[in-house]
Design a protein around this motif. Structure first.
Motif, PDB file in Angstrom:
ATOM      1  N   CYS A 113       0.834  -1.208   0.000  1.00  0.00           N
ATOM      2  CA  CYS A 113       0.000   0.000   0.000  1.00  0.00           C
ATOM      3  C   CYS A 113       0.867   1.256   0.000  1.00  0.00           C
ATOM      4  CB  CYS A 113      -0.912  -0.001   1.223  1.00  0.00           C
ATOM      5  SG  CYS A 113      -2.088  -1.382   1.270  1.00  0.00           S
ATOM      6  N   GLU A 114       2.018   1.190   0.686  1.00  0.00           N
ATOM      7  CA  GLU A 114       2.906   2.341   0.777  1.00  0.00           C
ATOM      8  C   GLU A 114       3.492   2.727  -0.579  1.00  0.00           C
ATOM      9  OE1 GLU A 114       2.993   0.224   4.751  1.00  0.00           O
ATOM     10  OE2 GLU A 114       2.892  -0.316   2.645  1.00  0.00           O
ATOM     11  N   SER A 115       3.559   1.785  -1.502  1.00  0.00           N
ATOM     12  CA  SER A 115       4.168   2.053  -2.811  1.00  0.00           C
ATOM     13  C   SER A 115       3.226   2.789  -3.753  1.00  0.00           C
ATOM     14  CB  SER A 115       4.582   0.733  -3.475  1.00  0.00           C
ATOM     15  OG  SER A 115       3.432   0.003  -3.899  1.00  0.00           O
ATOM     16  N   GLY A 116       1.931   2.803  -3.423  1.00  0.00           N
ATOM     17  CA  GLY A 116       0.946   3.426  -4.298  1.00  0.00           C
ATOM     18  C   GLY A 116       0.208   2.445  -5.181  1.00  0.00           C
ATOM     19  N   TYR A 117       0.448   1.151  -5.004  1.00  0.00           N
ATOM     20  CA  TYR A 117      -0.232   0.149  -5.828  1.00  0.00           C
ATOM     21  C   TYR A 117      -1.736   0.185  -5.607  1.00  0.00           C
ATOM     22  CZ  TYR A 117      -2.160  -4.288  -7.295  1.00  0.00           C
ATOM     23  OH  TYR A 117      -2.962  -5.245  -7.876  1.00  0.00           O
ATOM     24  N   ASP A 118      -2.458   0.122  -6.702  1.00  0.00           N
ATOM     25  CA  ASP A 118      -3.930   0.070  -6.677  1.00  0.00           C
ATOM     26  C   ASP A 118      -4.365  -0.865  -7.791  1.00  0.00           C
ATOM     27  OD1 ASP A 118      -6.713   0.535  -6.931  1.00  0.00           O
ATOM     28  OD2 ASP A 118      -6.500   2.597  -6.234  1.00  0.00           O
ATOM     29  N   LYS A 119      -4.980  -1.965  -7.431  1.00  0.00           N
ATOM     30  CA  LYS A 119      -5.347  -2.978  -8.427  1.00  0.00           C
ATOM     31  C   LYS A 119      -6.290  -2.427  -9.494  1.00  0.00           C
ATOM     32  CE  LYS A 119      -9.337  -4.867  -5.929  1.00  0.00           C
ATOM     33  NZ  LYS A 119      -9.954  -6.061  -5.337  1.00  0.00           N
ATOM     34  N   ARG A 120      -7.059  -1.381  -9.163  1.00  0.00           N
ATOM     35  CA  ARG A 120      -8.001  -0.820 -10.125  1.00  0.00           C
ATOM     36  C   ARG A 120      -7.299  -0.103 -11.263  1.00  0.00           C
ATOM     37  NH1 ARG A 120     -11.092   2.233  -5.336  1.00  0.00           N
ATOM     38  NH2 ARG A 120      -8.886   2.687  -4.993  1.00  0.00           N
ATOM     39  N   GLN A 121      -6.051   0.326 -11.031  1.00  0.00           N
ATOM     40  CA  GLN A 121      -5.278   1.043 -12.044  1.00  0.00           C
ATOM     41  C   GLN A 121      -4.159   0.214 -12.643  1.00  0.00           C
ATOM     42  OE1 GLN A 121      -3.915   4.956 -10.734  1.00  0.00           O
ATOM     43  NE2 GLN A 121      -5.387   4.916  -9.063  1.00  0.00           N
ATOM     44  N   HIS A 122      -3.626  -0.707 -11.859  1.00  0.00           N
ATOM     45  CA  HIS A 122      -2.374  -1.335 -12.239  1.00  0.00           C
ATOM     46  C   HIS A 122      -2.475  -2.818 -12.589  1.00  0.00           C
ATOM     47  CE1 HIS A 122      -0.964   2.056  -9.453  1.00  0.00           C
ATOM     48  NE2 HIS A 122      -0.699   2.437 -10.696  1.00  0.00           N
ATOM     49  N   SER A 123      -3.670  -3.359 -12.699  1.00  0.00           N
ATOM     50  CA  SER A 123      -3.809  -4.772 -13.056  1.00  0.00           C
ATOM     51  C   SER A 123      -4.663  -4.934 -14.310  1.00  0.00           C
ATOM     52  CB  SER A 123      -4.405  -5.574 -11.897  1.00  0.00           C
ATOM     53  OG  SER A 123      -5.731  -5.158 -11.619  1.00  0.00           O
ATOM     54  N   VAL A 124      -4.351  -5.991 -15.067  1.00  0.00           N
ATOM     55  CA  VAL A 124      -5.061  -6.293 -16.314  1.00  0.00           C
ATOM     56  C   VAL A 124      -5.478  -7.766 -16.281  1.00  0.00           C
ATOM     57  CG1 VAL A 124      -4.852  -6.488 -18.824  1.00  0.00           C
ATOM     58  CG2 VAL A 124      -3.754  -4.574 -17.629  1.00  0.00           C
ATOM     59  N   PRO A 125      -6.764  -8.072 -16.466  1.00  0.00           N
ATOM     60  CA  PRO A 125      -7.202  -9.472 -16.476  1.00  0.00           C
ATOM     61  C   PRO A 125      -6.677 -10.213 -17.710  1.00  0.00           C
ATOM     62  CG  PRO A 125      -9.052  -7.967 -16.136  1.00  0.00           C
ATOM     63  CD  PRO A 125      -7.896  -7.135 -16.577  1.00  0.00           C
ATOM     64  N   ALA A 126      -6.499 -11.508 -17.555  1.00  0.00           N
ATOM     65  CA  ALA A 126      -6.096 -12.348 -18.682  1.00  0.00           C
ATOM     66  C   ALA A 126      -7.321 -12.825 -19.449  1.00  0.00           C
ATOM     67  CB  ALA A 126      -5.305 -13.545 -18.187  1.00  0.00           C
ATOM     68  N   LEU A 127      -7.171 -12.905 -20.776  1.00  0.00           N
ATOM     69  CA  LEU A 127      -8.199 -13.524 -21.609  1.00  0.00           C
ATOM     70  C   LEU A 127      -8.094 -15.040 -21.556  1.00  0.00           C
ATOM     71  CD1 LEU A 127      -8.166 -11.400 -24.898  1.00  0.00           C
ATOM     72  CD2 LEU A 127     -10.010 -11.526 -23.215  1.00  0.00           C
ATOM     73  N   SER A 128      -6.861 -15.543 -21.598  1.00  0.00           N
ATOM     74  CA  SER A 128      -6.642 -16.986 -21.591  1.00  0.00           C
ATOM     75  C   SER A 128      -5.205 -17.288 -21.204  1.00  0.00           C
ATOM     76  CB  SER A 128      -6.944 -17.583 -22.970  1.00  0.00           C
ATOM     77  OG  SER A 128      -6.077 -17.046 -23.956  1.00  0.00           O
ATOM     78  N   VAL A 129      -4.967 -18.560 -20.845  1.00  0.00           N
ATOM     79  CA  VAL A 129      -3.628 -19.036 -20.519  1.00  0.00           C
ATOM     80  C   VAL A 129      -3.386 -20.319 -21.298  1.00  0.00           C
ATOM     81  CG1 VAL A 129      -2.101 -19.881 -18.706  1.00  0.00           C
ATOM     82  CG2 VAL A 129      -3.742 -18.051 -18.193  1.00  0.00           C
ATOM     83  N   ALA A 130      -2.258 -20.389 -21.989  1.00  0.00           N
ATOM     84  CA  ALA A 130      -1.874 -21.595 -22.736  1.00  0.00           C
ATOM     85  C   ALA A 130      -0.716 -22.266 -22.009  1.00  0.00           C
ATOM     86  CB  ALA A 130      -1.471 -21.240 -24.162  1.00  0.00           C
TER      87      ALA A 130
END
Length: 300
Positions: A113-130
């Motif tokens: 949390c101290e680093s400024g990480y926010d999952k709403r801004q910094h994460s991207v869902p995967a479409l698929s995994v091979a």
């Protein structure tokens, strides 16, 4: 000497709990952590309680803070590298085939949390995994091949993230160090997962075996890979001065009390290059797709 898959760091603050799975050990599981449910971050004191062993922390302001990507899948942490605008290369053992749908990529050097990480801004869902067909999750990690996976994202990676090529061992510049980036633990029994670190491994401390499809790292000097670094790439400089992917972190060996202290083993990426190109062509995702429009509900 014990052989252990580099167990993806179990995010017990996301799950109620993580039971042991095939080739995963109970002693590699972390304590319960308290998570900020809105931002998806964890206090730094929890992350650091008790990565790359011997590694240097990479801060957000550092020029190489975008050299690796964090993967969260099934409540576990792994490390990955972009090889296309929306395709990441990582390890097959990072995934539970029944929990692929919750895979996300984090484009930030720390979950604190101290680093400024926010999952709403910094994460991207995967479409698929091979996952490579040769990989067998029910076989001891050092007895199976194909510990290689591709993550296809729902949007392209941020513009400031490099896209790597898979390098050929024959084209490595003489004396090239391995440069390793990972989000894993700092030692076999301690904390540190969820924070990006880097190390350099000198040319006399790693061996490339094309016959065995492996890159073997001597970790007896206190530097190397550990839990959570799974899927992270070793980068080498080729004869043209370009940083390219050599190996993908797979497992470690060492005494039970310090399993990350002896040897780290990576899958040699070039031996699977044909598979990588074929799967990308079959998936039809070799080119980036537009970033989705911001969701107003998520920004509240």
């Amino acid at each position: 000497m014990r052989v252990l898959k580099i167990v993806p760091f179990c995010l017990m603050f996301i799950l109620i709990g993580c039971g042991p799975q095939s080739n995963r050990s109970k002693d590699a599981m972390p304590p319960l952590m308290k998570m900020d449910s809105a931002r998806g971050c964890v206090s730094e004191s929890n992350l650091l309680a008790a990565g790359l062993i011997g590694g240097q922390v990479v801060q957000k302001a550092d020029p190489d803070s975008n050299f690796a990507v964090l993967i969260i899948s099934g409540g576990h942490i792994c490390t990955a590298s972009p090889i296309r605008d929306n395709v990441l290369l990582t390890a097959a053992h990072c995934f539970d085939k029944d929990k692929l749908s919750d895979t996300v990529a984090v484009f930030y050097p720390s979950l604190s949390c101290e680093s400024g990480y926010d999952k709403r801004q910094h994460s991207v869902p995967a479409l698929s995994v091979a996952i490579h067909d040769d990989f067998k999750s029910d076989v001891q990690i050092d007895k199976t091949e194909g510990d290689m996976a591709l993550v296809f994202l729902s949007s392209k990676i941020p513009d400031n993230y490099p896209i790597y090529k898979v390098g050929q061992p024959s084209n490595i510049a003489a004396g090239s160090d391995l440069v390793l980036y990972g989000y894993g633990r700092t030692n076999s029994n301690g904390g540190g997962s969820g924070i990006l670190r880097k190390i350099h491994v000198g040319s006399d401390n790693y061996v490339v075996s094309e016959l065995n499809k492996r890159v073997v790292i001597n970790q007896s000097q206190g530097s190397g890979i550990c839990n959570g670094d799974s899927g992270g790439a070793s980068l080498v400089t080729n004869r043209d001065g370009e940083m390219q992917i050599l190996g993908i972190s797979s497992y470690v060996t060492g005494p039970t009390e310090d399993v990350c202290s002896a040897m780290g083993v990576q899958t040699l990426a070039s031996t699977y290059n044909d598979w990588i190109e074929r799967i990308i062509a079959e998936q039809g995702n070799a080119n980036p797709i537009p970033n989705p429009e911001p969701n107003p509900e998520e920004s509240r």
